[in-house]
Scaffold this motif. Structure first.
Motif, PDB file in Angstrom:
ATOM      1  N   ASN A  92       0.809  -1.209   0.000  1.00  0.00           N
ATOM      2  CA  ASN A  92       0.000   0.000   0.000  1.00  0.00           C
ATOM      3  C   ASN A  92       0.845   1.262   0.000  1.00  0.00           C
ATOM      4  OD1 ASN A  92      -2.544  -1.225  -0.036  1.00  0.00           O
ATOM      5  ND2 ASN A  92      -2.473  -1.614   2.157  1.00  0.00           N
ATOM      6  N   ASP A 131      -1.205  -0.143 -11.089  1.00  0.00           N
ATOM      7  CA  ASP A 131      -2.111  -0.408  -9.975  1.00  0.00           C
ATOM      8  C   ASP A 131      -2.345   0.895  -9.214  1.00  0.00           C
ATOM      9  OD1 ASP A 131      -1.893  -2.992 -10.803  1.00  0.00           O
ATOM     10  OD2 ASP A 131      -0.660  -3.676  -9.116  1.00  0.00           O
ATOM     11  N   THR A 133      -4.702   2.715  -5.635  1.00  0.00           N
ATOM     12  CA  THR A 133      -5.495   2.465  -4.422  1.00  0.00           C
ATOM     13  C   THR A 133      -6.784   3.285  -4.460  1.00  0.00           C
ATOM     14  OG1 THR A 133      -3.491   2.077  -3.134  1.00  0.00           O
ATOM     15  CG2 THR A 133      -5.482   2.565  -1.910  1.00  0.00           C
ATOM     16  N   SER A 135     -10.570   3.917  -2.169  1.00  0.00           N
ATOM     17  CA  SER A 135     -11.344   3.642  -0.954  1.00  0.00           C
ATOM     18  C   SER A 135     -12.309   4.784  -0.684  1.00  0.00           C
ATOM     19  CB  SER A 135     -10.414   3.464   0.256  1.00  0.00           C
ATOM     20  OG  SER A 135      -9.736   4.677   0.535  1.00  0.00           O
ATOM     21  N   THR A 159     -13.652   0.292   2.816  1.00  0.00           N
ATOM     22  CA  THR A 159     -12.361  -0.382   2.903  1.00  0.00           C
ATOM     23  C   THR A 159     -11.461   0.062   1.759  1.00  0.00           C
ATOM     24  OG1 THR A 159     -13.181  -2.272   1.620  1.00  0.00           O
ATOM     25  CG2 THR A 159     -13.360  -2.415   4.019  1.00  0.00           C
ATOM     26  N   SER A 160     -10.152  -0.030   1.984  1.00  0.00           N
ATOM     27  CA  SER A 160      -9.185   0.345   0.954  1.00  0.00           C
ATOM     28  C   SER A 160      -8.864  -0.861   0.077  1.00  0.00           C
ATOM     29  CB  SER A 160      -7.906   0.871   1.618  1.00  0.00           C
ATOM     30  OG  SER A 160      -6.950   1.221   0.633  1.00  0.00           O
ATOM     31  N   THR A 161      -8.808  -0.622  -1.232  1.00  0.00           N
ATOM     32  CA  THR A 161      -8.556  -1.695  -2.187  1.00  0.00           C
ATOM     33  C   THR A 161      -7.482  -1.280  -3.178  1.00  0.00           C
ATOM     34  OG1 THR A 161     -10.864  -2.428  -2.060  1.00  0.00           O
ATOM     35  CG2 THR A 161      -9.591  -3.155  -3.971  1.00  0.00           C
ATOM     36  N   LEU A 163      -6.569  -1.496  -6.698  1.00  0.00           N
ATOM     37  CA  LEU A 163      -7.248  -1.822  -7.952  1.00  0.00           C
ATOM     38  C   LEU A 163      -6.186  -2.099  -9.017  1.00  0.00           C
ATOM     39  CD1 LEU A 163     -10.012  -2.069  -9.303  1.00  0.00           C
ATOM     40  CD2 LEU A 163      -9.859   0.368  -9.895  1.00  0.00           C
ATOM     41  N   LYS A 164      -6.048  -3.358  -9.379  1.00  0.00           N
ATOM     42  CA  LYS A 164      -5.053  -3.768 -10.364  1.00  0.00           C
ATOM     43  C   LYS A 164      -5.369  -3.159 -11.728  1.00  0.00           C
ATOM     44  CE  LYS A 164      -2.749  -6.613  -7.648  1.00  0.00           C
ATOM     45  NZ  LYS A 164      -1.324  -6.416  -7.319  1.00  0.00           N
ATOM     46  N   LYS A 167      -8.538  -4.042 -13.936  1.00  0.00           N
ATOM     47  CA  LYS A 167      -9.602  -4.595 -13.095  1.00  0.00           C
ATOM     48  C   LYS A 167     -10.641  -3.525 -12.758  1.00  0.00           C
ATOM     49  CE  LYS A 167      -7.825  -8.681 -12.984  1.00  0.00           C
ATOM     50  NZ  LYS A 167      -8.526  -9.821 -13.661  1.00  0.00           N
ATOM     51  N   ILE A 169     -14.038  -2.175 -10.081  1.00  0.00           N
ATOM     52  CA  ILE A 169     -14.684  -2.163  -8.775  1.00  0.00           C
ATOM     53  C   ILE A 169     -15.950  -1.327  -8.922  1.00  0.00           C
ATOM     54  CG2 ILE A 169     -13.533  -0.094  -7.870  1.00  0.00           C
ATOM     55  CD1 ILE A 169     -13.246  -1.655  -5.193  1.00  0.00           C
ATOM     56  N   GLY A 227     -16.780  -0.753  -3.736  1.00  0.00           N
ATOM     57  CA  GLY A 227     -16.572  -2.148  -3.361  1.00  0.00           C
ATOM     58  C   GLY A 227     -17.797  -2.816  -2.807  1.00  0.00           C
TER      59      GLY A 227
END
Length: 233
Positions: A92, A131, A133, A135, A159-161, A163-164, A167, A169, A227
């Motif tokens: 992160n 990638d 982040t 959230s 929540t924190s994700t 993201l590739k 991809k 969300i 998310g």
């Protein structure tokens, strides 16, 4: 007269003896002081010697303290290095937040028959080549013929994700729809601002054409956190 002369002579002798005794006492006192002087000098030397010893101890103590500080610095440096390694291994810490320009944003109807309200799902696809982040909550506004209507947050935990790249969300937008048969409030567009961003994107509205006309006491438009896509969040 002879008697007086003898008396004076006797007094003179006594006075002389007294003077001699006083001189002897003074001499003795002088010798006593003189003899005590070396003792004081000796004490001074002892004090000097003691000071030298204290100085040596202080120097030795300083050397030990210096050694201890050096050791402590080395230990601290090791800890710092370890902490740096730990931070470097944290994925992160290396990933920046997703920017609006990196995201492809689309919206589609996701209503399930029988639900009292309807749902539109907004999907964010990472097309930035890296990638990122993401959230929190996106900003959502419905453009209507009566003005702009801002969606309220549901209050769900965000929540924190990471993201590739490539991809997606999503998050839901729930809203009441017009069942009265009247004209209602016509929706003309959907404005989305990704979390922690200020740049917005305007989309076509894929849901029901109108909202019911209410006095403000009816259902409101709500948005879930990124998310939490799906019917009802």
């Amino acid at each position: 007269m002879r008697v007086h002369k003898l008396t004076f002579a006797a007094l003179a002798v006594v006075a002389g003896l007294s003077l001699t005794a006083c001189q002897n006492d003074d001499a003795g006192a002088g010798q006593s002081d003189s003899s005590s002087a070396p003792a004081a000098s000796s004490g001074s030397n002892a004090s000097s010697s003691g000071g030298s010893s204290d100085s040596g101890s202080a120097e030795q103590g300083g050397a030990k303290a210096s050694t201890g500080t050096s050791s402590g610095g080395s230990s601290s440096g090791g800890t710092g290095t370890a902490a740096g390694t730990g931070t470097g291994s944290d994925a992160n810490a290396k990933v920046s937040k997703c920017r609006t320009d990196e995201l492809e944003i689309t919206a589609k109807d996701n209503t399930i028959d029988g639900d009292p309200d309807r749902t539109v799902v907004v999907e964010l696809t990472n097309g930035g080549g890296r990638d990122c982040t993401i959230s929190g909550y996106a900003g959502v506004d419905l453009k209507t013929n009566a003005g702009s209507l801002s969606a309220k947050r549901t209050g769900q935990q965000a929540t924190s994700t990471i993201l590739k790249n490539g991809k997606s969300i999503a998050f839901p937008v729930n809203y009441p729809f017009n069942k009265s048969g009247g004209s209602g409030v016509r929706i003309t567009g959907l404005v989305v601002t990704p979390p922690n961003e200020t740049k917005s994107v305007t989309l076509n509205w894929p849901g029901a054409a109108t909202l019911p006309v209410t006095d403000g006491s009816g259902s409101s438009v709500t948005v879930g956190p990124v998310g939490s896509a799906g019917q009802g969040g």
